[in-house]
Design a protein around this motif. Structure first.
Motif, PDB file in Angstrom:
ATOM      1  N   ASP A   1     -17.120  -6.590   6.236  1.00 12.31           N
ATOM      2  CA  ASP A   1     -16.368  -7.768   6.691  1.00 12.31           C
ATOM      3  C   ASP A   1     -16.951  -8.397   7.949  1.00 12.31           C
ATOM      4  O   ASP A   1     -16.635  -9.531   8.290  1.00 12.31           O
TER       5      ASP A   1
ATOM      6  N   ASP B   1     -18.039   2.338   9.987  1.00 13.57           N
ATOM      7  CA  ASP B   1     -16.796   1.633   9.656  1.00 13.57           C
ATOM      8  C   ASP B   1     -16.597   1.753   8.152  1.00 13.57           C
ATOM      9  O   ASP B   1     -16.874   0.826   7.394  1.00 13.57           O
ATOM     10  N   SER B   2     -16.124   2.899   7.738  1.00 11.46           N
ATOM     11  CA  SER B   2     -16.053   3.189   6.302  1.00 11.46           C
ATOM     12  C   SER B   2     -14.660   2.916   5.750  1.00 11.46           C
ATOM     13  O   SER B   2     -13.715   2.664   6.495  1.00 11.46           O
ATOM     14  N   THR B   3     -14.548   3.036   4.446  1.00  6.90           N
ATOM     15  CA  THR B   3     -13.239   3.078   3.805  1.00  6.90           C
ATOM     16  C   THR B   3     -12.700   4.506   3.966  1.00  6.90           C
ATOM     17  O   THR B   3     -13.293   5.328   4.669  1.00  6.90           O
TER      18      THR B   3
ATOM     19  N   TYR C   1      -2.286  -0.168   9.455  1.00  5.83           N
ATOM     20  CA  TYR C   1      -2.893   1.016   8.834  1.00  5.83           C
ATOM     21  C   TYR C   1      -1.828   2.114   8.700  1.00  5.83           C
ATOM     22  O   TYR C   1      -0.878   2.125   9.482  1.00  5.83           O
ATOM     23  N   PRO C   2      -2.010   3.021   7.752  1.00  5.72           N
ATOM     24  CA  PRO C   2      -0.987   4.044   7.509  1.00  5.72           C
ATOM     25  C   PRO C   2      -0.451   4.695   8.789  1.00  5.72           C
ATOM     26  O   PRO C   2      -1.236   5.220   9.579  1.00  5.72           O
TER      27      PRO C   2
ATOM     28  N   TYR D   1      -8.851  -2.686  15.935  1.00  4.31           N
ATOM     29  CA  TYR D   1      -9.775  -1.737  15.302  1.00  4.31           C
ATOM     30  C   TYR D   1     -11.227  -2.039  15.694  1.00  4.31           C
ATOM     31  O   TYR D   1     -11.975  -1.147  16.123  1.00  4.31           O
ATOM     32  N   HIS D   2     -11.622  -3.297  15.547  1.00  8.33           N
ATOM     33  CA  HIS D   2     -13.034  -3.631  15.775  1.00  8.33           C
ATOM     34  C   HIS D   2     -13.428  -3.513  17.247  1.00  8.33           C
ATOM     35  O   HIS D   2     -14.535  -3.084  17.564  1.00  8.33           O
TER      36      HIS D   2
ATOM     37  N   GLN E   1     -14.602   5.775  12.042  1.00  9.63           N
ATOM     38  CA  GLN E   1     -13.165   5.575  11.836  1.00  9.63           C
ATOM     39  C   GLN E   1     -12.661   6.897  11.284  1.00  9.63           C
ATOM     40  O   GLN E   1     -13.260   7.484  10.407  1.00  9.63           O
TER      41      GLN E   1
ATOM     42  N   TYR F   1      -6.179  -0.585  -0.968  1.00 10.57           N
ATOM     43  CA  TYR F   1      -5.982  -0.106   0.406  1.00 10.57           C
ATOM     44  C   TYR F   1      -6.302  -1.237   1.384  1.00 10.57           C
ATOM     45  O   TYR F   1      -7.352  -1.875   1.265  1.00 10.57           O
ATOM     46  N   LEU F   2      -5.428  -1.426   2.328  1.00  6.43           N
ATOM     47  CA  LEU F   2      -5.582  -2.523   3.273  1.00  6.43           C
ATOM     48  C   LEU F   2      -6.735  -2.249   4.236  1.00  6.43           C
ATOM     49  O   LEU F   2      -6.737  -1.243   4.949  1.00  6.43           O
ATOM     50  N   MET F   3      -7.709  -3.114   4.244  1.00  4.69           N
ATOM     51  CA  MET F   3      -8.873  -2.935   5.118  1.00  4.69           C
ATOM     52  C   MET F   3      -8.696  -3.694   6.423  1.00  4.69           C
ATOM     53  O   MET F   3      -9.055  -3.235   7.484  1.00  4.69           O
ATOM     54  N   LEU F   4      -8.191  -4.917   6.312  1.00  2.00           N
ATOM     55  CA  LEU F   4      -7.947  -5.650   7.552  1.00  2.00           C
ATOM     56  C   LEU F   4      -6.962  -6.776   7.333  1.00  2.00           C
ATOM     57  O   LEU F   4      -6.802  -7.278   6.221  1.00  2.00           O
TER      58      LEU F   4
ATOM     59  N   TRP G   1      -3.777   5.330  14.626  1.00  2.00           N
ATOM     60  CA  TRP G   1      -5.119   5.468  14.060  1.00  2.00           C
ATOM     61  C   TRP G   1      -6.059   6.188  15.016  1.00  2.00           C
ATOM     62  O   TRP G   1      -5.951   6.041  16.235  1.00  2.00           O
TER      63      TRP G   1
ATOM     64  N   GLU H   1      -9.333   7.953  10.363  1.00  2.00           N
ATOM     65  CA  GLU H   1      -8.059   8.090   9.636  1.00  2.00           C
ATOM     66  C   GLU H   1      -6.882   8.319  10.593  1.00  2.00           C
ATOM     67  O   GLU H   1      -7.037   8.298  11.800  1.00  2.00           O
TER      68      GLU H   1
ATOM     69  N   GLU I   1       0.859  -1.183   0.000  1.00  2.00           N
ATOM     70  CA  GLU I   1       0.000   0.000   0.000  1.00  2.00           C
ATOM     71  C   GLU I   1       0.893   1.231   0.000  1.00  2.00           C
ATOM     72  O   GLU I   1       1.819   1.344   0.812  1.00  2.00           O
TER      73      GLU I   1
HETATM   74  N1  AG3 Z   1     -11.992   0.380   7.527  1.00  2.00           N
HETATM   75  C1  AG3 Z   1     -11.075   1.187   6.814  1.00  2.00           C
HETATM   76  C2  AG3 Z   1      -9.893   1.677   7.538  1.00  2.00           C
HETATM   77  C3  AG3 Z   1      -9.084   2.553   6.650  1.00  2.00           C
HETATM   78  C4  AG3 Z   1      -7.856   1.928   6.183  1.00  2.00           C
HETATM   79  N2  AG3 Z   1      -7.166   2.796   5.306  1.00  2.00           N
HETATM   80  C5  AG3 Z   1      -6.067   2.472   4.603  1.00  2.00           C
HETATM   81  N3  AG3 Z   1      -5.518   1.319   4.726  1.00  2.00           N
HETATM   82  N4  AG3 Z   1      -5.569   3.357   3.805  1.00  2.00           N
HETATM   83  C6  AG3 Z   1     -11.604  -0.959   7.690  1.00  2.00           C
HETATM   84  C7  AG3 Z   1     -12.671  -1.928   7.597  1.00  2.00           C
HETATM   85  C8  AG3 Z   1     -12.517  -2.941   8.660  1.00  2.00           C
HETATM   86  N5  AG3 Z   1     -13.766  -3.380   9.133  1.00  2.00           N
END
Ligand code: AG3
Length: 278
Positions: free
Chosen positions: A86, A155-157, A225-226, A61-62, A188, A50-53, A230, A190, A7
């Motif tokens: 997810d 819980d958005s992107t 995460y970046p 996170y959760h 969430q 983009y890495l979500m999980l 977070w 950022e 990423e």
């Molecule tokens: N929600 C997104 C977190 C943002 C990650 N951003 C990134 N890697 N640039 C994650 C969903 C998990 N349920």
């Protein structure tokens, strides 16, 4: 040959995970969905690169999105989860047997289908009888809601692409209207570290603050995460995350790997460079 998932954080910084196996890549109406098995982080999910999980650290996170509000208001019975295809937030919520209803609104059905099939660790409670899934746009969904939820978890992107609407003042205003008087909104938020992420966070916080009488930010360390640093937003119609902390939470016997009461008290303390952004 080595295979790596990367990423790109900025022009000058990126994060890579060594991949063992490519599981699936699909293109939905909204985004590209990739699932891989990695060496160090278990199975991973990426949306549009983009890495979500990752299976290894998603619990942080959760848990932080769910147990912080649940420990502030012991009377949360009706919950709305926006995004979160997810199922990680849903898994945490189902640990509370006194929650009656969990509505989940996710724009992309394919994300849910893929997670059900390949990410059982997070998707395991999506069939709980209290969970109702709506495949709709989150903003449109909340527009028609009034005084219905005790808690909304967003819980958005990131704030571009399919998740963009979930960072608008209109969306936050509709969440306010959809919440009851003791309502809490978690989102969430950022990272405060890289300039683009920090700006997105700052803009979102400003909008939330203009809608909710109480708007605070809390933090957690999420390795994948970046920057690893977070943030989450806590907004309410009056409840204070520290002042109103329910000391009886421990007696519920909820099992967590990250969240605990001491951490709850500490995570609202922010570094100076973050405070200056808010
Ligand atoms: N929600 C997104 C977190 C943002 C990650 N951003 C990134 N890697 N640039 C994650 C969903 C998990 N349920």
């Amino acid at each position: 040959m080595d295979l790596w998932f990367t990423e790109y954080y900025t022009k000058n910084a990126r994060f890579s995970i060594k991949i063992d196996k490519h599981i699936i890549s699909l293109e939905s109406e909204f985004q590209r969905i990739d699932v891989f098995d990695s060496y160090g982080f278990g199975r991973i999910l990426a949306l549009d690169g983009y890495l979500m999980l990752t299976e290894k650290d998603e619990f942080i996170y959760h848990e932080m999105m769910t147990h912080i509000p649940m420990a502030v208001n012991p009377n949360i019975h009706d919950v709305l989860v926006v995004g979160a295809g997810d199922g990680g937030v849903i898994r945490e919520l189902t640990k509370y047997n006194y929650i009656n209803k969990i509505d989940m609104v996710e724009i992309d059905k394919l994300v849910v289908d893929v997670c059900r099939k390949y990410l059982a660790q997070t998707a395991c409670k999506l069939d709980d009888l209290r969970v109702h899934i709506y495949y709709e746009d989150g903003l449109k969904f909340v527009r028609s809601k009034y005084n219905e939820y005790d808690l909304i978890i967003v819980d958005s992107t990131d704030p571009f692409g399919p998740g963009e609407d979930l960072f608008t003042k209109e969306f936050y205003g509709n969440c306010y209207k959809a919440l009851k008087t003791e309502g809490i909104l978690i989102n969430q938020h950022e990272s405060p570290y890289y300039p683009n992420d920090a700006l997105a966070m700052q803009k979102a916080h400003k909008k939330i603050k203009s809608v909710f009488p109480k708007a605070l930010v809390y933090q957690a360390h999420i390795p994948t995460y970046p920057s690893g640093h977070w943030l989450f937003g806590f907004a309410s119609k009056g409840l204070d995350p520290i002042g109103d902390l329910n000391t009886g939470w421990k007696t519920l016997g909820i099992k967590t790997r990250y969240y605990n009461t001491d951490l709850h008290k500490g995570c609202f303390a922010l570094p100076n460079y973050v405070k200056e952004l808010l």
